[in-house]
Scaffold this active site. Structure first.
Site, PDB file in Angstrom:
ATOM      1  N   ASP A  13       0.810  -1.228   0.000  1.00 40.38           N
ATOM      2  CA  ASP A  13       0.000   0.000   0.000  1.00 40.38           C
ATOM      3  C   ASP A  13       0.839   1.272   0.000  1.00 40.38           C
ATOM      4  OD1 ASP A  13      -2.285  -1.676   0.232  1.00 40.38           O
ATOM      5  OD2 ASP A  13      -1.868  -1.843   2.369  1.00 40.38           O
ATOM      6  N   LYS A  16       2.173   2.578  -5.044  1.00 38.86           N
ATOM      7  CA  LYS A  16       3.012   2.209  -6.196  1.00 38.86           C
ATOM      8  C   LYS A  16       2.323   2.539  -7.514  1.00 38.86           C
ATOM      9  CE  LYS A  16       2.859  -2.016  -4.571  1.00 38.86           C
ATOM     10  NZ  LYS A  16       2.455  -1.874  -3.171  1.00 38.86           N
ATOM     11  N   GLY A  40      -4.274  -4.156  -4.641  1.00 38.05           N
ATOM     12  CA  GLY A  40      -5.328  -3.172  -4.886  1.00 38.05           C
ATOM     13  C   GLY A  40      -4.642  -1.877  -5.276  1.00 38.05           C
ATOM     14  N   HIS A  41      -4.481  -1.674  -6.568  1.00 41.00           N
ATOM     15  CA  HIS A  41      -3.701  -0.528  -7.054  1.00 41.00           C
ATOM     16  C   HIS A  41      -4.633   0.602  -7.486  1.00 41.00           C
ATOM     17  CE1 HIS A  41      -0.052  -3.357  -7.881  1.00 41.00           C
ATOM     18  NE2 HIS A  41      -0.257  -3.116  -6.608  1.00 41.00           N
ATOM     19  N   GLN A 218       2.174  -5.698  -3.483  1.00 37.74           N
ATOM     20  CA  GLN A 218       2.515  -5.856  -2.059  1.00 37.74           C
ATOM     21  C   GLN A 218       3.839  -5.116  -1.784  1.00 37.74           C
ATOM     22  OE1 GLN A 218       1.656  -9.179  -3.724  1.00 37.74           O
ATOM     23  NE2 GLN A 218      -0.355  -8.296  -3.475  1.00 37.74           N
TER      24      GLN A 218
HETATM   25  P1  IMP Z   1      -2.385 -12.670   1.036  1.00 40.14           P
HETATM   26  O1  IMP Z   1      -1.420 -12.048   0.077  1.00 40.14           O
HETATM   27  O2  IMP Z   1      -3.819 -12.405   0.690  1.00 40.14           O
HETATM   28  O3  IMP Z   1      -2.092 -14.117   1.263  1.00 40.14           O
HETATM   29  O4  IMP Z   1      -2.172 -11.971   2.479  1.00 40.14           O
HETATM   30  C1  IMP Z   1      -0.970 -12.119   3.215  1.00 40.14           C
HETATM   31  C2  IMP Z   1      -0.583 -10.819   3.906  1.00 40.14           C
HETATM   32  O5  IMP Z   1      -0.221  -9.869   2.900  1.00 40.14           O
HETATM   33  C3  IMP Z   1      -1.703 -10.183   4.719  1.00 40.14           C
HETATM   34  O6  IMP Z   1      -1.119  -9.503   5.815  1.00 40.14           O
HETATM   35  C4  IMP Z   1      -2.290  -9.174   3.766  1.00 40.14           C
HETATM   36  O7  IMP Z   1      -2.937  -8.104   4.433  1.00 40.14           O
HETATM   37  C5  IMP Z   1      -1.029  -8.708   3.065  1.00 40.14           C
HETATM   38  N1  IMP Z   1      -1.285  -8.184   1.711  1.00 40.14           N
HETATM   39  C6  IMP Z   1      -1.563  -8.876   0.603  1.00 40.14           C
HETATM   40  N2  IMP Z   1      -1.717  -8.065  -0.445  1.00 40.14           N
HETATM   41  C7  IMP Z   1      -1.525  -6.824   0.019  1.00 40.14           C
HETATM   42  C8  IMP Z   1      -1.528  -5.544  -0.609  1.00 40.14           C
HETATM   43  O8  IMP Z   1      -1.714  -5.388  -1.819  1.00 40.14           O
HETATM   44  N3  IMP Z   1      -1.276  -4.493   0.224  1.00 40.14           N
HETATM   45  C9  IMP Z   1      -1.006  -4.644   1.540  1.00 40.14           C
HETATM   46  N4  IMP Z   1      -0.981  -5.807   2.146  1.00 40.14           N
HETATM   47  C10 IMP Z   1      -1.240  -6.896   1.395  1.00 40.14           C
END
Ligand code: IMP
Length: 418
Positions: A13, A16, A40-41, A218
């Site tokens: 977040d 980017k 979520g961009h 991420q």
């Molecule tokens: P997953 O990627 O859905 O398996 O989640 C694993 C961890 O990564 C969790 O703490 C999510 O909140 C975090 N996470 C996954 N995608 C994002 C993102 O795009 N932004 C921020 N945190 C993320």
């Protein structure tokens, strides 16, 4: 002509997508190389807001070609929904999207498994986005995963589906299998025009001198190996993941831009040394609209952590920093930067390998005067309040990287270049 990586260097977040959009003005191709619809961009162009999960951020610029490389895990139904939504808003996909046949699929089964393990009954709650990302990557590594190319071979598709479901102790009835196959085949037909080997394409384009952006999803602290394990995502988010994820060799990546927020945030579980559980944390959350664009969850907010940031600068080989959301710190009072961690009686400067230690450290802060001025319409570094300039300079000094882009608001125009 060059290729540039734009990578989140925190817990995700970092804004980017805005940086990809701003730098994309001169780009030919934008590539997603890892992650999936957990991303979520958000991009804002003249009050028009786009939230992209699977589709690379370059899609909002009609001259850019977007690539989904083999390292991405793709949910075909979510992908199609997102494409439909964008098409309805006038986005043209013809000859502008390439999906690699090797990309692994995220199935409804994976989402279901993700949700079940997040119910927390086994004490393993990670706080995932419940998009099935972890289970899909787990199947890929277990060599049981379905890939895009399997969608075009009915016999293999059927036998692999039976095998995947069985490996998760689930049996499919004939009717269920038939339904799943049919739905996947409809999705496969929709996606067919876009399926093409992307490593050949990308390497040819690099040779031809095209401008390529590798769009990270991420952040580095969520990397499966280098992040705060197990509170991480399931892909390689650091720069090393680019080559693995899209088949472009490391010596073809010319520049690494690390995207850092002016403060820290985290969603989901896991330790966060500089987290603010007070009014200032709430103020930052409100001013920064810190709610997840994929899940809507409130993000945890805290001070800038130079220990964690130095670690990710090192891991990624960051050449330049994009410092985002600086405007959010307006009016929060004095600002703090964490320059070390106190652990037992020692001050440590390294990001701990063990999450147990990360959970126990106390941040050591440097405090600096903040600023009250609205900076959201500034376009020149020199016009920033002196205290904001001092804050940026101190971060640059601590990380040893220049902040060449400073973002002071969500819109493309709210950007300072140095
Ligand atoms: P997953 O990627 O859905 O398996 O989640 C694993 C961890 O990564 C969790 O703490 C999510 O909140 C975090 N996470 C996954 N995608 C994002 C993102 O795009 N932004 C921020 N945190 C993320």
């Amino acid at each position: 002509m060059s290729s540039t990586a734009i990578l989140g260097c925190m817990w995700g977040d970092e804004a980017k997508a805005k940086i990809v959009d701003v730098l994309g003005a001169n780009a030919d191709i934008v590539v997603r190389f890892q992650g999936g619809s957990n991303a979520g961009h958000t991009i804002i162009i003249d009050n028009d807001k786009y939230i992209l999960h699977m589709v690379p951020s370059g899609i909002v610029n009609p001259k850019i070609i977007c690539v989904i490389a083999p390292g991405v895990v793709l949910n075909p139904f979510e992908m199609i929904d997102e494409m439909q939504g964008l098409k309805e808003r006038g986005v043209d996909f013809s000859n502008r999207l390439l999906i690699d046949p090797r990309a692994n699929l995220v199935l409804d089964l994976h989402k279901d498994l993700d949700c079940k393990s997040e119910q927390g009954t086994n004490g393993n709650k990670i706080g995932t986005t419940k998009r099935g990302i972890g289970p899909a990557y787990a199947d890929a590594v277990a060599r049981t995963g379905l890939k895009i190319y399997h969608l075009y071979d009915e016999v293999t598709l059927k036998s692999m589906l039976i095998q995947i479901y069985q490996s998760h102790d689930r049996n499919l009835t004939e009717t269920e299998l038939k339904e799943i196959v049919e739905e996947l085949q409809v999705a496969a037909e929709y996606l067919k025009p876009y399926v093409k080997q992307t490593p050949y394409y990308l390497n040819e384009q690099i040779k031809a001198g095209k401008e390529i952006i590798f769009e990270g999803a991420q952040g580095s602290l969520l990397d499966i190996t280098y992040g705060s394990y197990p509170y991480v995502t399931s892909s390689h988010t650091v720069s090393g993941g680019i080559s693995i994820g899209c088949g472009v060799p490391p010596n073809k990546i010319n520049k690494i831009i690390g995207v850092y927020k002016s403060y820290f945030t985290r969603v989901g579980e896991g330790p966060f040394p500089t987290e603010l559980l007070d009014k200032t944390g709430d103020q930052i959350r409100t001013q920064g609209h810190e709610f997840g664009s994929t899940t809507g969850r409130p993000r945890r907010c805290g001070w800038f952590d130079a220990v964690a940031s130095g670690y990710t600068a090192m891991l990624n080989g960051v050449d330049e920093m994009a410092l985002t959301l600086l405007d959010v710190l307006t009016g929060v009072g004095d600002v703090k930067i964490c320059t070390g961690y106190k652990y037992k009686d020692e001050i440590i400067k390294e990001f701990p390998a063990e999450v147990r230690i990360l959970a126990e450290v106390e941040p050591v802060y440097e405090e600096m005067p903040g600023w009250e001025e609205d900076i959201s319409s500034l376009t020149e570094f020199d016009a920033l309040p002196q205290n904001a300039k001092n804050y940026i300079k101190r971060i640059e000094e601590l990380l040893g990287i220049p902040a060449t882009i400073i973002s002071v608001g969500p819109d493309r125009k709210q950007t300072i270049f140095r």
